[in-house]
Design an enzyme around this catalytic site. Structure first.
Site, PDB file in Angstrom:
ATOM      1  N   HIS A 127       0.769  -4.991   7.566  1.00 21.64           N
ATOM      2  CA  HIS A 127      -0.467  -4.468   7.002  1.00 21.64           C
ATOM      3  C   HIS A 127      -0.320  -3.029   6.521  1.00 21.64           C
ATOM      4  CE1 HIS A 127      -1.129  -2.261  10.810  1.00 21.64           C
ATOM      5  NE2 HIS A 127      -0.647  -3.349  11.380  1.00 21.64           N
ATOM      6  N   ASP A 128      -0.946  -2.753   5.376  1.00 20.24           N
ATOM      7  CA  ASP A 128      -1.059  -1.402   4.806  1.00 20.24           C
ATOM      8  C   ASP A 128       0.262  -0.814   4.337  1.00 20.24           C
ATOM      9  OD1 ASP A 128      -3.983  -1.110   5.465  1.00 20.24           O
ATOM     10  OD2 ASP A 128      -3.190  -1.258   7.502  1.00 20.24           O
ATOM     11  N   GLY A 145       3.431  -1.732  10.369  1.00 21.62           N
ATOM     12  CA  GLY A 145       2.297  -1.322   9.564  1.00 21.62           C
ATOM     13  C   GLY A 145       2.451   0.064   8.969  1.00 21.62           C
TER      14      GLY A 145
END
Length: 272
Positions: A127-128, A145
Site C-alpha cells: 500500500h501507498d 508500505g
C-alpha cells in the site's frame, strides 16, 4: 453497466463484474476476475486466472499473468475498508503470483506504479508505494508500505525493502538484501543488513553515462561517504563543485530531501 469495447476479447469462463471498463483490444482469459471498479485500458492482456479488483486502473499494453492479484485491499491493520486506489502504467509485465495493493486512506489512498516495469513472479507492491518507470523487480521482491522506487532501479531476487524507504534511480539492490535505509541514486547495495558497496557503474554505462562523468560521480561519492563530517554535511559542502554534473546532483538532491529513513552507507552502523 459495464463499458466494454467492441474489440475486447473476453473468454466466456471469465467473470467481469457489472461496472468495469474494458478498452479496445483487451484480452481477458478463462477464469479471470475483473472487479466492478476496474479500468483496463487498450490492449491489456489478462492471462488465465489473473485477478484485477478494487478501484484499479491498468495502463494500455500491460500484461498480467496467471495467479497475480492486482488491486487487493492494503495489508494494514489501519485499513478500515475505505475505497482507495491502485494505478498501474502502460506496458508493464506482471508475472505469476504478483500482488499489488491499493493505498490507505491515512496516507492519501493511492498506490502508483509507472510505465514499462517488469515484476517477476511472486513480487509484492504494498500500500501507498510509488514505483517509477523502467523498474525491474525480480522474483520474490517485497516492498513494504510507502516505499518509493525511482526510475530504472533494479531489485534482485528475494530482497526486502523496509516501509517508508526510498531507492534512488538506477540503484541496484543485490538478491536477498535487506534494505533498511534509503539507497542513493546509482548506488549498489548488498547484504543483510544492506551495505552500500559503491556505484552501479554497469548500470550507469548501460544508461549511456560517459566514463569521465562516472569518474566524477565516484569522486563525489568518496567525498560524501569518506569525508570528515556527516553524510548530509559532506553532501551539502560539495554542491557548488558538482552543480554542472546532473548525475552527481541527483545524488545530492536525494540526500538533501526529507525522509523518514536514514541513509545507507558503506559503514553499516553509520546513519546520515
Amino acid at each position: 453497466m459495464s463499458l466494454i469495447a467492441k474489440g475486447a476479447r473476453i473468454h466466456p469462463m471469465a467473470v467481469v463484474e457489472d461496472g468495469a471498463t474494458i478498452g479496445e483490444g483487451v484480452t481477458v482469459g478463462p477464469f479471470c476476475y475483473v472487479g466492478a471498479k476496474v479500468v483496463l485500458h487498450d490492449n491489456v492482456v489478462l492471462f488465465t486466472n489473473a485477478v484485477v479488483t478494487g478501484r484499479t486502473t491498468i495502463g494500455q499494453g500491460t500484461k498480467i499473468f496467471p495467479m497475480a492479484v492486482v488491486g487487493g485491499d492494503p495489508q494494514s491493520v489501519h485499513h478500515g475498508g475505505e475505497e482507495t486506489t491502485l494505478t498501474v502504467g502502460d506496458n508493464c509485465t506482471i508475472r505469476e503470483g504478483v500482488t499489488m495493493n491499493t493505498g490507505t486512506a491515512e496516507f492519501g489512498g493511492q498506490t502508483i506504479v509507472g510505465n514499462n516495469n517488469l515484476f517477476l513472479a511472486n513480487s509484492h507492491v504494498a500500500h501507498d508505494c510509488r514505483v517509477g518507470d523502467n523498474v525491474i523487480m525480480s522474483n520474490n521482491v517485497m516492498l513494504a508500505g510507502h516505499v518509493v522506487i525511482e526510475d530504472r532501479a533494479i531489485l534482485g531476487g528475494g530482497c526486502a525493502v523496509h516501509q517508508f524507504t526510498r531507492v534512488g534511480r538506477h540503484a541496484f539492490i543485490g538478491g536477498l538484501s535487506a534494505v533498511s535505509y534509503d539507497v542513493i541514486p546509482y548506488g549498489m547495495l548488498n547484504g543483510n543488513p544492506g551495505v552500500l558497496g559503491g556505484l552501479n557503474v554497469v548500470g550507469m554505462t548501460r544508461a549511456g553515462v560517459e566514463r569521465a562523468v562516472i569518474h566524477r560521480v565516484r569522486r563525489a561519492f568518496k567525498a560524501i561517504f569518506e569525508g570528515e563530517g556527516s553524510i548530509r554535511d559532506n553532501a551539502a559542502s560539495i554542491r557548488g563543485e558538482y552543480a554542472d554534473c546532473k548525475e552527481a546532483m541527483q545524488i545530492l538532491d536525494f540526500i538533501a530531501a526529507d525522509s523518514d529513513r536514514a541513509l545507507s552507507s558503506p559503514n553499516r552502523g553509520q546513519k546520515g
